[in-house]
Scaffold this motif. Sequence first.
Motif, mmCIF file in Angstrom:
data_model
loop_
_atom_site.group_PDB
_atom_site.id
_atom_site.type_symbol
_atom_site.label_atom_id
_atom_site.label_comp_id
_atom_site.label_asym_id
_atom_site.label_seq_id
_atom_site.Cartn_x
_atom_site.Cartn_y
_atom_site.Cartn_z
ATOM 1 N N LEU A 263 76.155 55.886 7.643
ATOM 2 C CA LEU A 263 76.380 54.454 7.419
ATOM 3 C C LEU A 263 75.565 53.968 6.224
ATOM 4 N N ILE A 264 74.296 54.442 6.131
ATOM 5 C CA ILE A 264 73.462 54.000 5.007
ATOM 6 C C ILE A 264 74.094 54.440 3.683
ATOM 7 N N ILE A 265 74.581 55.703 3.647
ATOM 8 C CA ILE A 265 75.220 56.187 2.421
ATOM 9 C C ILE A 265 76.427 55.321 2.071
ATOM 10 N N PHE A 266 77.300 55.109 3.062
ATOM 11 C CA PHE A 266 78.531 54.352 2.809
ATOM 12 C C PHE A 266 78.214 52.901 2.442
ATOM 13 N N ALA A 267 77.208 52.311 3.107
ATOM 14 C CA ALA A 267 76.883 50.912 2.838
ATOM 15 C C ALA A 267 76.324 50.756 1.432
ATOM 16 N N VAL A 268 75.443 51.682 1.038
ATOM 17 C CA VAL A 268 74.858 51.584 -0.303
ATOM 18 C C VAL A 268 75.949 51.739 -1.350
ATOM 19 N N PHE A 269 76.862 52.695 -1.109
ATOM 20 C CA PHE A 269 77.953 52.876 -2.066
ATOM 21 C C PHE A 269 78.800 51.600 -2.171
ATOM 22 N N ALA A 270 79.113 51.018 -1.008
ATOM 23 C CA ALA A 270 79.950 49.815 -1.022
ATOM 24 C C ALA A 270 79.239 48.670 -1.731
ATOM 25 N N ARG A 271 77.947 48.529 -1.437
ATOM 26 C CA ARG A 271 77.180 47.454 -2.056
ATOM 27 C C ARG A 271 77.161 47.619 -3.579
ATOM 28 N N ASN A 272 77.003 48.878 -4.010
ATOM 29 C CA ASN A 272 76.995 49.119 -5.448
ATOM 30 C C ASN A 272 78.361 48.859 -6.059
ATOM 31 N N LEU A 273 79.402 49.222 -5.288
ATOM 32 C CA LEU A 273 80.760 49.017 -5.797
ATOM 33 C C LEU A 273 81.027 47.540 -6.027
ATOM 34 N N VAL A 274 80.646 46.701 -5.042
ATOM 35 C CA VAL A 274 81.046 45.296 -5.136
ATOM 36 C C VAL A 274 80.196 44.514 -6.128
ATOM 37 N N ARG A 275 79.044 45.072 -6.572
ATOM 38 C CA ARG A 275 78.309 44.320 -7.590
ATOM 39 C C ARG A 275 78.533 44.934 -8.971
ATOM 40 N N SER A 276 79.533 45.841 -9.048
ATOM 41 C CA SER A 276 79.865 46.423 -10.343
ATOM 42 C C SER A 276 81.072 45.688 -10.930
ATOM 43 N N LYS A 277 81.576 46.223 -12.020
ATOM 44 C CA LYS A 277 82.761 45.666 -12.661
ATOM 45 C C LYS A 277 83.936 45.613 -11.687
ATOM 46 N N VAL A 278 84.079 46.714 -10.914
ATOM 47 C CA VAL A 278 85.185 46.786 -9.956
ATOM 48 C C VAL A 278 85.092 45.661 -8.943
ATOM 49 N N GLY A 279 83.886 45.422 -8.420
ATOM 50 C CA GLY A 279 83.710 44.375 -7.420
ATOM 51 C C GLY A 279 84.045 43.008 -7.977
ATOM 52 N N ARG A 280 83.630 42.776 -9.220
ATOM 53 C CA ARG A 280 83.943 41.476 -9.828
ATOM 54 C C ARG A 280 85.443 41.332 -10.031
ATOM 55 N N ALA A 281 86.114 42.454 -10.380
ATOM 56 C CA ALA A 281 87.570 42.396 -10.525
ATOM 57 C C ALA A 281 88.217 42.075 -9.179
ATOM 58 N N PHE A 282 87.708 42.699 -8.100
ATOM 59 C CA PHE A 282 88.238 42.396 -6.756
ATOM 60 C C PHE A 282 88.142 40.896 -6.479
ATOM 61 N N ALA A 283 86.949 40.337 -6.739
ATOM 62 C CA ALA A 283 86.741 38.917 -6.448
ATOM 63 C C ALA A 283 87.678 38.052 -7.276
ATOM 64 N N ALA A 284 87.916 38.474 -8.521
ATOM 65 C CA ALA A 284 88.817 37.697 -9.382
ATOM 66 C C ALA A 284 90.235 37.719 -8.820
ATOM 67 N N VAL A 285 90.666 38.906 -8.351
ATOM 68 C CA VAL A 285 92.010 39.018 -7.775
ATOM 69 C C VAL A 285 92.109 38.161 -6.528
ATOM 70 N N ASP B 108 90.283 35.427 -5.722
ATOM 71 C CA ASP B 108 90.156 33.988 -5.891
ATOM 72 C C ASP B 108 91.339 33.376 -6.625
ATOM 73 N N ARG B 109 91.876 34.083 -7.583
ATOM 74 C CA ARG B 109 93.026 33.519 -8.314
ATOM 75 C C ARG B 109 93.638 34.650 -9.113
ATOM 76 N N ASP B 110 94.680 35.277 -8.547
ATOM 77 C CA ASP B 110 95.145 36.517 -9.168
ATOM 78 C C ASP B 110 95.810 36.281 -10.518
ATOM 79 N N ILE B 111 96.438 35.114 -10.672
ATOM 80 C CA ILE B 111 97.098 34.874 -11.968
ATOM 81 C C ILE B 111 96.056 34.739 -13.068
ATOM 82 N N ALA B 112 94.986 33.975 -12.746
ATOM 83 C CA ALA B 112 93.913 33.817 -13.724
ATOM 84 C C ALA B 112 93.300 35.170 -14.056
ATOM 85 N N ALA B 113 93.144 36.007 -13.031
ATOM 86 C CA ALA B 113 92.577 37.339 -13.246
ATOM 87 C C ALA B 113 93.457 38.130 -14.202
#
Lengths: 302, 379
Positions: free
Chosen positions: B211-233, B235-240
């Motif tokens: 769980l620690i491995i998976f959680a750290v990976f997920a946390r790193n993923l969502v604060r990276s470029k990919v995570g920001r892209a997810f949030a953009a999709v 919140d407003r996919d057309i704007a993204a």
Amino acid sequence: MTTFLQAVAGGLGQGSVYALLALGFVIIYKSMRVVSFAQPAFMLAGALAVSFLAEPLLGIPSPWGFFLALVLGAIGVALLGLGIERTVIRPMVGKPVFVIAIITLGIDIVVRLVANIFIGLDVRPVGDPWGLSSITIGSVQVQERHIVMLVTTVLLVVVLFSFFKYSRLGLAMRAASFNQETALAQGISVGTVFATSWAMAGALAAVAGTFQATGAGIDQNLWIIALKALPAIILGGLDSLGGAVIGGFTVGLVESLVATYQGDFAPWLGQNFSVVSAYVVMLLVLLVRPYGLFGTKEVERV
Amino acid sequence: MTDQRSTKASRQLWGRPELYTSYGQNLRMLNTRPKQLAVVAMVLLAATYVPFGLPDEWLHLFATGLAAAIGAIGLNIVTGYAGQVSLGHAFFLAIGAYTASALSGEPGRRTIGFGITFLPVWLLAAGLVAGIAGVIVAPLATRLRGLYLAIVTLGLVFLGLHIFKEWKSLTGGPGVGRQGPVPELFGQRLDRSGDLLTGDQKMYLLTLVLLIIFAVFARNLVRSKVGRAFAAVRDRDIAADVIGVSVTRYKVLAFGISSFYAGCAGALLYAVLGRVEPDSFNLLLSIQFVAMVLIGGAGTISGSIMGALFITMLPRLTQELPTVLPFISSDVTAPLGAANLAIIFYGLMIILFLIFEPRGLFGIWIRVRNYFKAWPFSY
């Protein structure tokens, strides 16, 4: 040919239950843009109410007692729907639709469990006069209950559509589903629209549940039928009343035909494939038309 | 440049937890001292006191909860971060569970088995097969929006249920089932008691580490470029789309990663539980995972873990209720018995949380934290 016609007759009968359920889903969706997952619970509650009401009313000659119980049960569940809408759903207006959809899942779990406590482990009879008896038209055997279902559904659909077309409240509901804010500005009480839609969906689910329970009776698994209405509404398009009726009958027919012929033509699909065939049809239709057959395409404004 | 940032980051003042002196510091995974200390303390507590101080029965429950937490993080990535509502999580859990069971099962038995019991192999395979299934389903997701998608993924659960019930050589058939994945690491069976540790202790530690491995990976993923892209999709996919985020690509990616997590979680969950039955991958399982995400807090990793532990513990906690509240019967068949109460609690909990605290358990924690941060001024 006889087998085919018999399958069609059974499919139309079963399809009318799906059509009623699908109408309930669509009415709520049109007013609030939410798919209410509480429909299975309303369906179970309705059938249960009728089964309790039918016993004391059996003094009245048979079909009338059942129909009286059906009307009272539908009114009861409509009131339940009203109450839930007022207490749980109304505070959530304006929140993301997914959140409201999940709340209806919660309502479904609670209401269904309370209903299950009353049902117990036995199968409860719903007090219908037909049972599984059937009549023969030409060479085709048709279950009496399927005929009654079909006639009642057609009647309800006609009443419902004329309600939306000719009555003041129906017009208000159509206006509110078109644009809530403008409707509000025109003096339409959107709250009343929400309440009415939940009451109507509850009543329709109650009728559907009771019909589903005729013949075999109510057990704790009756609610699963309500989930078959989901492919029906997706097929027809989430916001199309006519689509819901057509979708419901289509799902009924597909299921019945698959159940009849799949054993001979495609046995590798496994037993009970008919149960999930509706979902396969739904997926295929969505691949081609992402908003269903009659759904309105969402317009994107930037 | 990097040098400067790191020295600035390390110069953090005690008692000023929110004082960031550089961007790097602000974006760090554990960006404040109290956070660092709290996480270290919690991990230490979970790794030392819990496995040796609590009875095995509880450890088994904790191991189930930790395995479920991996799945909840997966669902949170696609639903909480990328905003794609999925009710089909049970389907991907099932794919993972059956891939792992088939790989690690004994060959030549009633059900398929290849005898590869080495844990990392079947765990990765379970994740990859489920992930591929997710990528195959994802094109539907890119065409559909909102509740259409929710209902389609729900259809996936029913189709999956049918396939798993019929494919008896893989699953053992409904009501019978088959043995779950066999957890073996370097010749050691992790689910059997050894000289040093009991089976439950080993499984608990295994799920905790993973769980620690998976959680750290997920946390790193969502604060990276990919995570920001997810949030953009989300919140407003057309704007993204307009600012150059490929919506299709990130939706497919979100589904793939989420399903990978689900597959690993399914394999682990049934390695802990020991038996897989096709009937268990039903709609209720999907709803439970949605409840974990929503009760824990959508769009937070720590919330997913809290939610998963909470939902897994709930039936056990309601079992304890009759000892506290005498009017509740411990009889299973009684109308107000513990079993029924657990289900009613689910329902009520989902409703109440969404109405009163939409940010979930994580939101409650934020409130508590803010209260103490502003203490003694309450405003």
